[in-house]
Design a protein around this motif. Structure first.
Motif, PDB file in Angstrom:
ATOM      1  N   GLU A  28       0.840  -1.212   0.000  1.00 56.87           N
ATOM      2  CA  GLU A  28       0.000   0.000   0.000  1.00 56.87           C
ATOM      3  C   GLU A  28       0.872   1.257   0.000  1.00 56.87           C
ATOM      4  N   THR A  29       1.921   1.244   0.792  1.00 55.46           N
ATOM      5  CA  THR A  29       2.842   2.384   0.833  1.00 55.46           C
ATOM      6  C   THR A  29       3.562   2.546  -0.501  1.00 55.46           C
ATOM      7  N   LEU A  30       4.008   1.436  -1.096  1.00 57.44           N
ATOM      8  CA  LEU A  30       4.739   1.496  -2.361  1.00 57.44           C
ATOM      9  C   LEU A  30       3.877   2.004  -3.513  1.00 57.44           C
ATOM     10  N   ALA A  31       2.568   2.002  -3.333  1.00 55.80           N
ATOM     11  CA  ALA A  31       1.669   2.513  -4.376  1.00 55.80           C
ATOM     12  C   ALA A  31       1.751   4.031  -4.509  1.00 55.80           C
ATOM     13  N   ASP A  32       2.413   4.700  -3.556  1.00 50.49           N
ATOM     14  CA  ASP A  32       2.537   6.160  -3.588  1.00 50.49           C
ATOM     15  C   ASP A  32       3.686   6.571  -4.511  1.00 50.49           C
ATOM     16  N   VAL A  33       3.423   6.478  -5.798  1.00 50.33           N
ATOM     17  CA  VAL A  33       4.404   6.849  -6.805  1.00 50.33           C
ATOM     18  C   VAL A  33       3.667   7.527  -7.956  1.00 50.33           C
ATOM     19  N   LYS A  34       4.251   8.581  -8.453  1.00 46.68           N
ATOM     20  CA  LYS A  34       3.730   9.303  -9.622  1.00 46.68           C
ATOM     21  C   LYS A  34       4.755   9.150 -10.730  1.00 46.68           C
ATOM     22  N   TYR A  35       4.390   9.538 -11.937  1.00 49.73           N
ATOM     23  CA  TYR A  35       5.297   9.399 -13.070  1.00 49.73           C
ATOM     24  C   TYR A  35       5.422  10.729 -13.794  1.00 49.73           C
ATOM     25  N   GLU A  36       6.644  11.021 -14.191  1.00 54.10           N
ATOM     26  CA  GLU A  36       6.942  12.252 -14.916  1.00 54.10           C
ATOM     27  C   GLU A  36       7.463  11.869 -16.304  1.00 54.10           C
ATOM     28  N   LYS A  37       6.904  12.477 -17.337  1.00 49.90           N
ATOM     29  CA  LYS A  37       7.370  12.189 -18.697  1.00 49.90           C
ATOM     30  C   LYS A  37       8.760  12.780 -18.897  1.00 49.90           C
ATOM     31  N   SER A  38       9.589  11.995 -19.579  1.00 50.12           N
ATOM     32  CA  SER A  38      10.938  12.433 -19.894  1.00 50.12           C
ATOM     33  C   SER A  38      11.322  11.825 -21.242  1.00 50.12           C
ATOM     34  N   GLN A  39      12.533  12.067 -21.675  1.00 53.98           N
ATOM     35  CA  GLN A  39      13.036  11.538 -22.938  1.00 53.98           C
ATOM     36  C   GLN A  39      14.375  10.853 -22.697  1.00 53.98           C
ATOM     37  N   ASP A  40      14.597   9.781 -23.423  1.00 50.91           N
ATOM     38  CA  ASP A  40      15.934   9.207 -23.492  1.00 50.91           C
ATOM     39  C   ASP A  40      16.253   8.961 -24.958  1.00 50.91           C
ATOM     40  N   VAL A  47       9.331   8.433 -15.772  1.00 46.32           N
ATOM     41  CA  VAL A  47      10.271   8.321 -14.662  1.00 46.32           C
ATOM     42  C   VAL A  47       9.471   8.330 -13.357  1.00 46.32           C
ATOM     43  N   PRO A  48       9.683   7.313 -12.487  1.00 46.96           N
ATOM     44  CA  PRO A  48       8.942   7.298 -11.226  1.00 46.96           C
ATOM     45  C   PRO A  48       9.415   8.399 -10.274  1.00 46.96           C
ATOM     46  N   LYS A  49       8.453   9.012  -9.601  1.00 48.56           N
ATOM     47  CA  LYS A  49       8.715   9.991  -8.543  1.00 48.56           C
ATOM     48  C   LYS A  49       8.073   9.433  -7.278  1.00 48.56           C
ATOM     49  N   PHE A  50       8.916   8.969  -6.366  1.00 51.12           N
ATOM     50  CA  PHE A  50       8.454   8.261  -5.183  1.00 51.12           C
ATOM     51  C   PHE A  50       7.948   9.219  -4.116  1.00 51.12           C
ATOM     52  N   GLY A  51       6.827   8.837  -3.466  1.00 45.69           N
ATOM     53  CA  GLY A  51       6.277   9.624  -2.376  1.00 45.69           C
ATOM     54  C   GLY A  51       7.199   9.614  -1.166  1.00 45.69           C
ATOM     55  N   ASP A  52       6.938  10.506  -0.225  1.00 53.12           N
ATOM     56  CA  ASP A  52       7.789  10.648   0.966  1.00 53.12           C
ATOM     57  C   ASP A  52       7.902   9.352   1.765  1.00 53.12           C
ATOM     58  N   ASP A  53       6.766   8.666   1.981  1.00 48.94           N
ATOM     59  CA  ASP A  53       6.808   7.430   2.769  1.00 48.94           C
ATOM     60  C   ASP A  53       7.584   6.333   2.049  1.00 48.94           C
ATOM     61  N   VAL A  54       7.503   6.304   0.731  1.00 47.18           N
ATOM     62  CA  VAL A  54       8.275   5.328  -0.045  1.00 47.18           C
ATOM     63  C   VAL A  54       9.761   5.644   0.109  1.00 47.18           C
ATOM     64  N   GLN A  55      10.131   6.897   0.023  1.00 41.24           N
ATOM     65  CA  GLN A  55      11.537   7.283   0.154  1.00 41.24           C
ATOM     66  C   GLN A  55      12.090   6.923   1.530  1.00 41.24           C
ATOM     67  N   SER A  96      -2.742  -4.273 -13.661  1.00 42.25           N
ATOM     68  CA  SER A  96      -2.161  -3.534 -12.545  1.00 42.25           C
ATOM     69  C   SER A  96      -1.004  -2.658 -13.005  1.00 42.25           C
ATOM     70  N   GLY A  97      -0.533  -1.798 -12.106  1.00 39.40           N
ATOM     71  CA  GLY A  97       0.570  -0.908 -12.420  1.00 39.40           C
ATOM     72  C   GLY A  97       1.912  -1.462 -11.981  1.00 39.40           C
ATOM     73  N   PRO A  98       3.007  -0.814 -12.393  1.00 41.03           N
ATOM     74  CA  PRO A  98       4.352  -1.284 -12.061  1.00 41.03           C
ATOM     75  C   PRO A  98       4.678  -1.204 -10.569  1.00 41.03           C
ATOM     76  N   GLU A  99       3.871  -0.494  -9.796  1.00 45.87           N
ATOM     77  CA  GLU A  99       4.103  -0.415  -8.354  1.00 45.87           C
ATOM     78  C   GLU A  99       3.667  -1.689  -7.630  1.00 45.87           C
ATOM     79  N   THR A 100       3.086  -2.652  -8.344  1.00 42.23           N
ATOM     80  CA  THR A 100       2.609  -3.893  -7.728  1.00 42.23           C
ATOM     81  C   THR A 100       3.601  -5.037  -7.862  1.00 42.23           C
ATOM     82  N   MET A 134      11.236  -0.815 -10.668  1.00 41.85           N
ATOM     83  CA  MET A 134      11.526   0.350  -9.826  1.00 41.85           C
ATOM     84  C   MET A 134      11.695  -0.015  -8.351  1.00 41.85           C
ATOM     85  N   TYR A 135      11.235  -1.205  -7.947  1.00 42.45           N
ATOM     86  CA  TYR A 135      11.452  -1.674  -6.581  1.00 42.45           C
ATOM     87  C   TYR A 135      12.316  -2.933  -6.638  1.00 42.45           C
TER      88      TYR A 135
END
Length: 145
Positions: A28-40, A47-55, A96-100, A134-135
């Protein structure tokens, strides 16, 4: 007074360790992730942006209860993927999402089982190596539930 402060610090550290050892809340805690578009060099990436509790979990020993995902030609007895959901609903097979899901590098080899397992290891957050999940749990151990 020093003894009271020392005793309180020790009790709090046990509480933090117990928090991450309780696998029922960790997914449940690991589900606190957002994604930011980027380029490679290959195009658009998320790119995952982890929430405070995940960090706060990064580098700590955590337990995750779930299911080993069997990938043909990819299952290695010391490197597995665990999903919080059964295979029919997991990130790779369902909606499901990659946070699972999480990768686990094990201390000892395991045999595949379809039964629920609990994997305990040191969590590393991955937001740079897109060949890995990512985990990632390092120095992990598996217990069949």
């Amino acid at each position: 007074m020093k003894q009271l402060i020392f005793s309180t610090a020790i009790l709090l550290s046990f509480g933090v360790a117990a928090q991450f050892a309780d696998s029922s809340k960790n997914w449940e805690t690991l589900a606190d992730v957002k994604y930011e578009k980027s380029q490679d060099e290959y195009g658009e990436i998320y790119v995952p942006k982890f929430g405070d509790d995940v960090q706060k979990m990064n580098g700590k020993t955590v337990s995750l209860k779930g299911f080993i995902i069997p990938f043909e030609g990819m299952f290695e007895p010391k490197h597995i993927i665990i999903s919080s959901l059964p295979i029919a609903a997991c990130f790779f097979c369902g909606g499901s999402g990659p946070e699972t899901v999480a990768e686990a590098y094990l201390k000892e080899e395991v045999k595949y089982t379809a039964k629920p397992v609990t994997v305990t290891g040191r969590l590393e957050l991955n937001d740079t190596d897109y060949d890995q999940l990512m985990y990632i749990l390092k120095d992990a151990e598996v217990k069949v539930d």
